[in-house]
Design a protein around this motif. Structure first.
Motif, short mmCIF file in Angstrom:
data_model
loop_
_atom_site.label_atom_id
_atom_site.label_comp_id
_atom_site.label_asym_id
_atom_site.label_seq_id
_atom_site.Cartn_x
_atom_site.Cartn_y
_atom_site.Cartn_z
N ALA A 4 0.77 -1.05 -0.10
CA ALA A 4 0.21 -0.25 0.15
C ALA A 4 0.88 1.03 0.10
O ALA A 4 0.61 2.38 -0.64
N LEU A 5 1.94 1.22 0.82
CA LEU A 5 2.79 2.36 0.88
C LEU A 5 3.70 2.67 -0.61
O LEU A 5 3.46 3.71 -0.94
N LEU A 6 4.00 1.69 -1.09
CA LEU A 6 4.66 1.59 -2.25
C LEU A 6 3.61 2.23 -3.31
O LEU A 6 3.92 3.19 -4.26
N ALA A 7 2.40 1.77 -3.39
CA ALA A 7 1.30 2.31 -4.26
C ALA A 7 1.16 3.76 -4.12
O ALA A 7 0.98 4.41 -4.92
N GLY A 8 0.99 4.11 -3.00
CA GLY A 8 0.53 5.64 -2.56
C GLY A 8 1.69 6.39 -2.72
O GLY A 8 1.52 7.44 -3.35
N VAL A 9 2.78 6.06 -2.26
CA VAL A 9 3.89 7.12 -2.55
C VAL A 9 4.48 7.01 -4.04
O VAL A 9 4.69 7.90 -4.74
N GLY A 10 4.51 5.86 -4.72
CA GLY A 10 4.71 5.91 -6.09
C GLY A 10 3.72 6.56 -6.86
O GLY A 10 4.13 7.27 -7.84
N GLY A 11 2.41 6.41 -6.46
CA GLY A 11 1.33 7.10 -7.22
C GLY A 11 1.41 8.81 -7.26
O GLY A 11 1.39 9.40 -7.88
N ALA A 68 0.66 5.17 -13.22
CA ALA A 68 0.03 5.01 -11.56
C ALA A 68 -0.71 3.80 -11.74
O ALA A 68 -0.63 2.80 -10.57
N VAL A 69 -1.64 3.71 -12.59
CA VAL A 69 -2.33 2.15 -12.78
C VAL A 69 -1.38 1.12 -12.92
O VAL A 69 -1.80 0.21 -12.29
N GLY A 70 -0.60 1.29 -13.94
CA GLY A 70 0.38 0.29 -14.21
C GLY A 70 0.91 0.07 -12.82
O GLY A 70 1.17 -1.58 -12.58
N LEU A 71 1.65 0.70 -11.94
CA LEU A 71 2.33 0.56 -10.64
C LEU A 71 1.53 -0.25 -9.89
O LEU A 71 1.84 -1.47 -9.36
N GLY A 72 0.10 0.21 -9.82
CA GLY A 72 -0.74 -0.53 -8.63
C GLY A 72 -0.86 -1.70 -9.16
O GLY A 72 -0.90 -2.87 -8.43
N GLY A 73 -1.27 -1.85 -10.60
CA GLY A 73 -1.48 -3.41 -11.03
C GLY A 73 -0.40 -4.33 -10.72
O GLY A 73 -0.57 -5.54 -10.60
N PRO A 78 -6.57 -4.68 -7.39
CA PRO A 78 -7.28 -3.56 -7.85
C PRO A 78 -7.28 -2.39 -7.11
O PRO A 78 -7.40 -1.24 -7.23
N TRP A 79 -7.31 -2.65 -5.70
CA TRP A 79 -7.26 -1.73 -4.66
C TRP A 79 -5.98 -0.76 -4.71
O TRP A 79 -5.98 0.32 -4.25
N LEU A 160 -15.99 -2.80 -8.53
CA LEU A 160 -16.36 -1.79 -7.51
C LEU A 160 -14.93 -0.79 -7.29
O LEU A 160 -15.19 0.43 -7.29
N PRO A 161 -13.70 -1.07 -7.25
CA PRO A 161 -12.63 -0.17 -6.91
C PRO A 161 -12.61 0.72 -8.00
O PRO A 161 -12.44 2.09 -7.81
N TYR A 162 -12.82 0.42 -9.26
CA TYR A 162 -12.95 1.47 -10.24
C TYR A 162 -14.07 2.53 -10.24
O TYR A 162 -13.99 3.38 -10.33
N LEU A 163 -15.26 1.82 -9.83
CA LEU A 163 -16.29 2.67 -9.79
C LEU A 163 -15.99 3.55 -8.58
O LEU A 163 -16.41 5.14 -8.77
N LEU A 164 -15.28 3.26 -7.62
CA LEU A 164 -15.39 4.17 -6.41
C LEU A 164 -14.19 5.22 -6.74
O LEU A 164 -14.25 6.49 -6.38
N PHE A 165 -13.10 4.86 -7.67
CA PHE A 165 -12.12 5.62 -8.13
C PHE A 165 -12.89 6.82 -8.83
O PHE A 165 -12.67 8.12 -8.69
N ALA A 166 -13.89 6.48 -9.85
CA ALA A 166 -14.37 7.71 -10.48
C ALA A 166 -15.32 8.58 -9.75
O ALA A 166 -15.45 9.55 -10.01
N LEU A 167 -15.91 7.91 -8.70
CA LEU A 167 -16.79 8.59 -7.89
C LEU A 167 -15.75 9.71 -7.07
O LEU A 167 -16.11 11.02 -7.22
#
Ligand code: NKO
Length: 200
Positions: A4-11, A68-73, A78-79, A160-167
């Protein structure tokens, strides 16, 4: 937690790359933050420096979101994608290299949506184009697309994760446009091609 830290900081750091500021400096010899709306986004680069540099900023800023999506993936869930993506749009508009200011996170969101679900992203881009065709006002069209994003994600049964991102992303992008909303309500928001007459 490490992922999570990697995803957040990298993003965040991907989003914070100050493309519009660099292009302003190197292409135009100016500080884009002192011009027009003061935004580092493609629209402000368009009205200040023209089409070529604006296209470059649009492409790189969208690519930051896709990366950023590539990094998370790559981190496997998906979270993590959503975490990296949301931090990327915060990084773009609150860049640590620009005193926690920046752009309005529209192009970066488009890159994120293209990487998440490209057919839906194209439909959202279609809504943006419709806004432009009807009004020739970029901010209005971006707000329209930001409202349409969660609706289109939901009506096409995206995860759901993608829907929440869009929201959350849609709400965030509308919020980055608060100065534009004031100008839209005052009837003073410039259309594409119109000169900027007020202070940023
Ligand atoms: O300088 O305040 P300004 O007039 O420049 O700029 C207002 C403008 C800022 O945005 C930009 C980027 C322009 C990108 C054009 C293609 C975007 C089409 C896709 C819209 C995606 C909507 C967001 C979805 C949130 C999840 O608005």
């Amino acid at each position: 937690p490490l992922l999570a830290l990697l995803a957040g900081v990298g993003g965040y750091f991907l989003g914070s790359i100050p493309t519009g500021y660099w292009v302003g400096r190197w292409w135009g010899g100016i500080d884009i933050r002192t011009q027009g709306s003061g935004s580092t986004g493609a629209t402000n680069v368009l009205r200040t420096l023209g089409k070529g540099p604006a296209l470059l900023v649009l492409l790189v800023d969208a690519f930051k979101g896709a990366a950023a999506v590539g990094l998370g993936g790559a981190l496997g869930s998906p979270w993590w994608v959503v975490l990296a993506a949301f931090l990327a749009i915060i990084g773009h508009s609150r860049s640590c290299w620009l005193g926690f200011k920046g752009g309005k996170s529209v192009a970066t969101s488009l890159g994120i949506l293209l990487a998440m679900a490209w057919p839906v992203a194209l439909a959202i881009f279609g809504v943006w184009l419709l806004g432009i065709a009807l009004t020739r006002i970029v901010s209005f069209s971006s707000i329209l697309a930001a409202v349409a994003a969660p609706v289109l994600m939901w009506s096409t049964d995206q995860p759901l994760p993608y829907l929440l991102f869009a929201l959350a992303g849609g709400v965030y992008v509308v919020a980055t446009h608060r100065r534009n909303i004031e100008r839209l309500l005052a009837g003073s928001e410039p259309r594409i091609g119109q000169k900027w007459v007020q202070s940023p």
